[in-house]
Design a protein around this motif. Structure first.
Motif, mmCIF file in Angstrom:
data_model
loop_
_atom_site.group_PDB
_atom_site.id
_atom_site.type_symbol
_atom_site.label_atom_id
_atom_site.label_comp_id
_atom_site.label_asym_id
_atom_site.label_seq_id
_atom_site.Cartn_x
_atom_site.Cartn_y
_atom_site.Cartn_z
ATOM 1 N N PHE A 6 20.096 6.582 -3.716
ATOM 2 C CA PHE A 6 19.789 6.357 -2.298
ATOM 3 C C PHE A 6 21.094 5.912 -1.659
ATOM 4 O O PHE A 6 21.455 4.736 -1.761
ATOM 5 C CB PHE A 6 18.712 5.269 -2.176
ATOM 6 C CG PHE A 6 17.869 5.365 -0.933
ATOM 7 C CD1 PHE A 6 18.433 5.611 0.303
ATOM 8 C CD2 PHE A 6 16.492 5.196 -1.007
ATOM 9 C CE1 PHE A 6 17.641 5.687 1.439
ATOM 10 C CE2 PHE A 6 15.685 5.273 0.124
ATOM 11 C CZ PHE A 6 16.264 5.524 1.341
ATOM 12 N N GLY A 7 21.804 6.854 -1.025
ATOM 13 C CA GLY A 7 23.139 6.455 -0.584
ATOM 14 C C GLY A 7 23.699 7.264 0.563
ATOM 15 O O GLY A 7 23.083 8.209 1.070
ATOM 16 N N VAL A 60 21.423 12.252 7.214
ATOM 17 C CA VAL A 60 22.592 12.862 7.858
ATOM 18 C C VAL A 60 22.300 13.034 9.346
ATOM 19 O O VAL A 60 21.149 13.181 9.753
ATOM 20 C CB VAL A 60 22.973 14.228 7.243
ATOM 21 C CG1 VAL A 60 23.465 14.072 5.822
ATOM 22 C CG2 VAL A 60 21.817 15.219 7.307
ATOM 23 N N GLY A 61 23.366 13.029 10.126
ATOM 24 C CA GLY A 61 23.240 13.295 11.555
ATOM 25 C C GLY A 61 23.276 14.799 11.803
ATOM 26 O O GLY A 61 23.380 15.596 10.865
ATOM 27 N N PHE A 67 25.780 19.252 4.229
ATOM 28 C CA PHE A 67 25.453 18.499 3.013
ATOM 29 C C PHE A 67 24.334 19.162 2.214
ATOM 30 O O PHE A 67 24.325 19.089 0.994
ATOM 31 C CB PHE A 67 25.054 17.056 3.360
ATOM 32 C CG PHE A 67 26.233 16.145 3.540
ATOM 33 C CD1 PHE A 67 26.973 15.706 2.445
ATOM 34 C CD2 PHE A 67 26.608 15.715 4.804
ATOM 35 C CE1 PHE A 67 28.069 14.869 2.610
ATOM 36 C CE2 PHE A 67 27.701 14.877 4.976
ATOM 37 C CZ PHE A 67 28.427 14.457 3.879
ATOM 38 N N TYR A 68 23.395 19.812 2.925
ATOM 39 C CA TYR A 68 22.275 20.427 2.191
ATOM 40 C C TYR A 68 22.770 21.569 1.306
ATOM 41 O O TYR A 68 22.401 21.661 0.143
ATOM 42 C CB TYR A 68 21.201 20.918 3.170
ATOM 43 C CG TYR A 68 20.462 19.782 3.858
ATOM 44 C CD1 TYR A 68 19.371 19.184 3.235
ATOM 45 C CD2 TYR A 68 20.858 19.313 5.093
ATOM 46 C CE1 TYR A 68 18.685 18.139 3.854
ATOM 47 C CE2 TYR A 68 20.183 18.269 5.719
ATOM 48 C CZ TYR A 68 19.105 17.685 5.092
ATOM 49 O OH TYR A 68 18.445 16.652 5.692
ATOM 50 N N MET A 81 16.131 13.896 1.256
ATOM 51 C CA MET A 81 17.145 13.724 2.301
ATOM 52 C C MET A 81 16.532 14.094 3.646
ATOM 53 O O MET A 81 15.639 14.927 3.710
ATOM 54 C CB MET A 81 18.360 14.634 2.033
ATOM 55 C CG MET A 81 19.470 13.942 1.271
ATOM 56 S SD MET A 81 20.721 15.106 0.716
ATOM 57 C CE MET A 81 21.294 15.826 2.246
ATOM 58 N N LYS A 82 17.050 13.468 4.715
ATOM 59 C CA LYS A 82 16.509 13.769 6.041
ATOM 60 C C LYS A 82 17.635 13.885 7.055
ATOM 61 O O LYS A 82 18.688 13.259 6.884
ATOM 62 C CB LYS A 82 15.582 12.639 6.487
ATOM 63 C CG LYS A 82 14.139 12.850 6.119
ATOM 64 C CD LYS A 82 13.273 11.902 6.899
ATOM 65 C CE LYS A 82 11.806 12.181 6.598
ATOM 66 N NZ LYS A 82 10.962 11.124 7.120
ATOM 67 N N THR A 83 17.353 14.634 8.114
ATOM 68 C CA THR A 83 18.296 14.732 9.228
ATOM 69 C C THR A 83 17.735 13.933 10.402
ATOM 70 O O THR A 83 16.544 14.037 10.701
ATOM 71 C CB THR A 83 18.473 16.208 9.647
ATOM 72 O OG1 THR A 83 18.812 16.957 8.481
ATOM 73 C CG2 THR A 83 19.565 16.363 10.692
#
Ligand code: RIB
Length: 294
Positions: A6-7, A60-61, A67-68, A81-83
């Motif tokens: 988680f980072g 991520v913004g 990144f994906y 992961m989420k945007t």
């Protein structure tokens, strides 16, 4: 047993400079590059390259969608992961001629974690699963508490060190991985030996991995203490060397390898990382580490 990291995920803008800029000074950069990084992301890459299947959670913004694809390329699972709206985490990194760096960090999306999101991610994990954490995201104390309550094994790289870490219940951490500066900041001690003693006194059940840069590293747990010298290489860029060490060290732990072998492998991996520019891009494959004789 599943591994969750988680980072942070940062866009790194790296400037090659003659020296780290001084107060009031303006200098010209010789080169600029753009890389995917962040201590969290780099450590997931290192885990994946060391052969550990890893789930990465983090935010991520809008400009961080690369990144994906990168995670897919590296073999990192992005299910959690989420945007989010707004800016991605990013850094301005100066790298001098000796390969040493200096970093300005803008947290951006990494600081938009909510307790609901943490709960949602952790609901996919259970006792005996492993969680790896660094200090580039918000809600760290909550994540530690919730992961511990589930019986997960917590590995903490308290980097970069700042006062926010004082809010974390460090007694819940099973493995600490930190460098000498962070060790000094956490304990108030000034030498590797006294840092180790302070950790031993405060967290007698935890494993301690103390990295000393060119000075090697010390592993301490109960009665076991091992020193490993660093491998001597020509440094190009030290960015992510610590992250590389962390990923390969954890991989060895999870594979239950002998501690001497783990330290040698992690040290070789970190040495190889400093011979290449960039963060995640500099992290070697296990096959390269195995071929490296030092
Ligand atoms: O540890 C290296 C990382 O620290 C860089 O990738 C940068 O993003 C900073 O978070």
């Amino acid at each position: 047993m599943k591994v969750l990291n988680f980072g942070s995920l940062n866009l790194d803008y790296t400037y090659k400079v003659p020296h780290i800029v001084r107060e009031g000074e303006t200098i010209a950069a010789k080169e600029v590059s753009y890389n995917l990084g962040g201590k969290g992301f780099n450590q997931s890459v290192a885990l994946a390259r060391a052969g550990v299947p890893v789930y990465h959670a983090g935010l991520v913004g809008e400009e961080g969608l690369d990144f994906y694809d990168a995670c897919e390329t590296y073999g990192i699972k992005t299910n959690y992961m989420k945007t989010v709206t707004g800016r991605c985490g990013h850094t301005i990194i100066q790298v001098d001629e000796a390969g040493q760096n200096s970093i300005v960090l803008f947290g951006g999306a990494n600081y938009k974690n909510s307790k609901e999101y943490v709960d949602e991610v952790l609901s996919n994990f259970e006792a005996q699963d492993v969680i790896l954490l660094q200090n580039e995201i918000n809600e760290l104390p909550y994540i530690i508490d919730q992961a511990f309550a589930k019986g997960m094994s917590i590995i903490l790289n308290p980097s970069p060190y700042n006062e926010k870490l004082d809010e974390c219940d460090m007694g819940k951490v099973a493995v600490f991985i930190l460098n000498e500066t962070e060790g000094q900041q956490m304990t108030g001690m000034t030498t590797p030996a006294t840092i180790v003693s302070a950790f031993d006194a405060n967290f007698p059940n935890a494993k301690l991995m103390l990295t000393l840069g060119k000075g090697g590293c010390i592993f301490h747990h109960g009665d076991e203490e091992l020193y490993q010298a660093a491998f001597d290489v020509q440094a190009v860029d030290t960015t992510a060397a610590g992250d590389t060490f962390t990923g390969f060290f954890i991989a060895g732990l999870l594979k239950k390898q002998p501690m001497r072998d783990i330290l040698v492998t992690a040290s070789k991996a970190a040495a190889l990382a400093v011979t290449k520019p960039g963060a995640a891009a500099s992290i070697p494959f296990m096959s390269e580490v195995e071929l490296f004789e030092g």
